[in-house]
Design an enzyme around this catalytic site. Structure first.
Site, PDB file in Angstrom:
ATOM      1  N   ASP A  41       0.849  -1.194   0.000  1.00  0.00           N
ATOM      2  CA  ASP A  41       0.000   0.000   0.000  1.00  0.00           C
ATOM      3  C   ASP A  41       0.886   1.246   0.000  1.00  0.00           C
ATOM      4  O   ASP A  41       1.905   1.307   0.687  1.00  0.00           O
ATOM      5  CB  ASP A  41      -0.928  -0.012   1.227  1.00  0.00           C
ATOM      6  CG  ASP A  41      -2.081   0.962   1.092  1.00  0.00           C
ATOM      7  OD1 ASP A  41      -3.232   0.503   0.957  1.00  0.00           O
ATOM      8  OD2 ASP A  41      -1.823   2.186   1.130  1.00  0.00           O
ATOM      9  N   ILE A  42       0.482   2.235  -0.763  1.00  0.00           N
ATOM     10  CA  ILE A  42       1.277   3.464  -0.892  1.00  0.00           C
ATOM     11  C   ILE A  42       1.247   4.292   0.392  1.00  0.00           C
ATOM     12  O   ILE A  42       2.137   5.117   0.622  1.00  0.00           O
ATOM     13  CB  ILE A  42       0.744   4.300  -2.092  1.00  0.00           C
ATOM     14  CG1 ILE A  42       1.809   5.234  -2.614  1.00  0.00           C
ATOM     15  CG2 ILE A  42      -0.546   5.033  -1.740  1.00  0.00           C
ATOM     16  CD1 ILE A  42       1.465   5.851  -3.967  1.00  0.00           C
ATOM     17  N   GLY A 103     -16.078   2.436   3.563  1.00  0.00           N
ATOM     18  CA  GLY A 103     -14.829   3.189   3.480  1.00  0.00           C
ATOM     19  C   GLY A 103     -14.012   2.884   2.242  1.00  0.00           C
ATOM     20  O   GLY A 103     -12.828   3.212   2.189  1.00  0.00           O
ATOM     21  N   GLN A 104     -14.630   2.261   1.237  1.00  0.00           N
ATOM     22  CA  GLN A 104     -13.889   1.924   0.015  1.00  0.00           C
ATOM     23  C   GLN A 104     -13.574   3.186  -0.769  1.00  0.00           C
ATOM     24  O   GLN A 104     -14.476   3.980  -1.071  1.00  0.00           O
ATOM     25  CB  GLN A 104     -14.700   0.956  -0.851  1.00  0.00           C
ATOM     26  CG  GLN A 104     -13.942   0.478  -2.076  1.00  0.00           C
ATOM     27  CD  GLN A 104     -14.711  -0.587  -2.865  1.00  0.00           C
ATOM     28  OE1 GLN A 104     -15.844  -0.932  -2.525  1.00  0.00           O
ATOM     29  NE2 GLN A 104     -14.083  -1.091  -3.903  1.00  0.00           N
ATOM     30  N   HIS A 110     -10.085  -5.163  -3.469  1.00  0.00           N
ATOM     31  CA  HIS A 110      -8.741  -5.353  -2.901  1.00  0.00           C
ATOM     32  C   HIS A 110      -8.872  -5.810  -1.458  1.00  0.00           C
ATOM     33  O   HIS A 110      -9.770  -5.385  -0.728  1.00  0.00           O
ATOM     34  CB  HIS A 110      -7.908  -4.073  -2.985  1.00  0.00           C
ATOM     35  CG  HIS A 110      -8.601  -2.847  -2.477  1.00  0.00           C
ATOM     36  ND1 HIS A 110      -9.562  -2.169  -3.207  1.00  0.00           N
ATOM     37  CD2 HIS A 110      -8.499  -2.179  -1.304  1.00  0.00           C
ATOM     38  CE1 HIS A 110     -10.001  -1.130  -2.512  1.00  0.00           C
ATOM     39  NE2 HIS A 110      -9.375  -1.125  -1.343  1.00  0.00           N
ATOM     40  N   LEU A 111      -7.954  -6.673  -1.062  1.00  0.00           N
ATOM     41  CA  LEU A 111      -7.891  -7.166   0.300  1.00  0.00           C
ATOM     42  C   LEU A 111      -6.683  -6.518   0.963  1.00  0.00           C
ATOM     43  O   LEU A 111      -5.562  -6.650   0.473  1.00  0.00           O
ATOM     44  CB  LEU A 111      -7.740  -8.696   0.326  1.00  0.00           C
ATOM     45  CG  LEU A 111      -8.964  -9.531  -0.087  1.00  0.00           C
ATOM     46  CD1 LEU A 111      -9.225  -9.422  -1.582  1.00  0.00           C
ATOM     47  CD2 LEU A 111      -8.766 -10.980   0.303  1.00  0.00           C
ATOM     48  N   HIS A 112      -6.934  -5.794   2.034  1.00  0.00           N
ATOM     49  CA  HIS A 112      -5.826  -5.242   2.811  1.00  0.00           C
ATOM     50  C   HIS A 112      -5.290  -6.342   3.717  1.00  0.00           C
ATOM     51  O   HIS A 112      -6.060  -7.006   4.425  1.00  0.00           O
ATOM     52  CB  HIS A 112      -6.305  -4.119   3.729  1.00  0.00           C
ATOM     53  CG  HIS A 112      -6.826  -2.891   3.055  1.00  0.00           C
ATOM     54  ND1 HIS A 112      -6.063  -1.760   2.859  1.00  0.00           N
ATOM     55  CD2 HIS A 112      -8.044  -2.597   2.544  1.00  0.00           C
ATOM     56  CE1 HIS A 112      -6.794  -0.826   2.270  1.00  0.00           C
ATOM     57  NE2 HIS A 112      -7.998  -1.301   2.072  1.00  0.00           N
TER      58      HIS A 112
HETATM   59  P1  5GP Z   1      -9.731   1.467   0.493  1.00  0.00           P
HETATM   60  O1  5GP Z   1      -9.723   2.901   0.989  1.00  0.00           O
HETATM   61  O2  5GP Z   1     -10.521   1.365  -0.793  1.00  0.00           O
HETATM   62  O3  5GP Z   1     -10.108   0.446   1.501  1.00  0.00           O
HETATM   63  O4  5GP Z   1      -8.221   1.130   0.141  1.00  0.00           O
HETATM   64  C1  5GP Z   1      -7.545   1.713  -0.928  1.00  0.00           C
HETATM   65  C2  5GP Z   1      -6.077   1.658  -0.603  1.00  0.00           C
HETATM   66  O5  5GP Z   1      -5.348   1.864  -1.797  1.00  0.00           O
HETATM   67  C3  5GP Z   1      -5.625   2.714   0.391  1.00  0.00           C
HETATM   68  O6  5GP Z   1      -5.040   2.082   1.532  1.00  0.00           O
HETATM   69  C4  5GP Z   1      -4.603   3.530  -0.393  1.00  0.00           C
HETATM   70  O7  5GP Z   1      -3.501   3.941   0.394  1.00  0.00           O
HETATM   71  C5  5GP Z   1      -4.187   2.568  -1.492  1.00  0.00           C
HETATM   72  N1  5GP Z   1      -3.768   3.220  -2.719  1.00  0.00           N
HETATM   73  C6  5GP Z   1      -4.439   4.199  -3.388  1.00  0.00           C
HETATM   74  N2  5GP Z   1      -3.765   4.541  -4.504  1.00  0.00           N
HETATM   75  C7  5GP Z   1      -2.659   3.742  -4.536  1.00  0.00           C
HETATM   76  C8  5GP Z   1      -1.572   3.634  -5.468  1.00  0.00           C
HETATM   77  O8  5GP Z   1      -1.478   4.325  -6.488  1.00  0.00           O
HETATM   78  N3  5GP Z   1      -0.614   2.705  -5.179  1.00  0.00           N
HETATM   79  C9  5GP Z   1      -0.683   1.915  -4.065  1.00  0.00           C
HETATM   80  N4  5GP Z   1       0.320   1.037  -3.877  1.00  0.00           N
HETATM   81  N5  5GP Z   1      -1.694   1.992  -3.172  1.00  0.00           N
HETATM   82  C10 5GP Z   1      -2.666   2.904  -3.412  1.00  0.00           C
END
Ligand code: 5GP
Ligand code: ZN
Length: 124
Positions: A41-42, A103-104, A110-112
């Site tokens: 994750d970034i 919170g998506q 995607h699975l964290h």
């Molecule tokens: P969500 O908020 O949908 O549960 O998770 C999305 C995740 O994607 C966040 O943790 C965010 O930091 C990560 N993310 C968003 N853009 C990028 C990217 O360009 N590269 C990477 N590696 N992670 C990203």
């Protein structure tokens, strides 16, 4: 926006994770096979924070179909293997943010995988 066939496995225009899967946006990859990609994750929220995605665009868990059952199983098995490889033997948490109230923020399933520190309950 769909490129052509909405149920095909083509990359979706402007989907950041489709672009990562296609290699047009860089990511720190952890593992990759024909159907599954994992990368860091970034903006990590734990010492280990990895995202595991299907290469096929599925907008969210809510959009998954019966035909995706094997792929969903592969995602979970990839999580378990990655956790072992990453030394998360003491435990880890798997999160699938789904929809606005979930919170998506990226509309590609995607699975964290979060680990390396004590997790708490309830999550935020
Ligand atoms: P969500 O908020 O949908 O549960 O998770 C999305 C995740 O994607 C966040 O943790 C965010 O930091 C990560 N993310 C968003 N853009 C990028 C990217 O360009 N590269 C990477 N590696 N992670 C990203
Ligand atoms: Zn996508």
């Amino acid at each position: 926006m769909f490129v052509s066939d909405p149920i095909a496995s083509e990359a979706i225009v402007d989907c950041i994770f489709c672009k990562i899967a296609a290699g047009s946006i860089p990511a720190k990859k952890v593992r990759e096979d024909d159907a599954v990609l994992a990368f860091h994750d970034i903006d990590p929220k734990a010492p280990t924070h990895i995202l595991v995605i299907p290469k096929k665009h599925i907008a969210s868990l809510a959009e998954a179909k019966a035909d995706d059952a094997a792929l969903l199983g592969r995602l979970l098995l990839a999580v378990a293997e990655i956790a072992q490889e990453q030394g998360l033997g003491k435990g880890y948490r798997v999160v699938i943010s789904t929809g606005a109230e979930g919170g998506q923020t990226v509309d590609h399933l995607h699975l964290h995988v979060l680990g390396g520190r004590q997790m708490h309950w309830p999550p935020g």
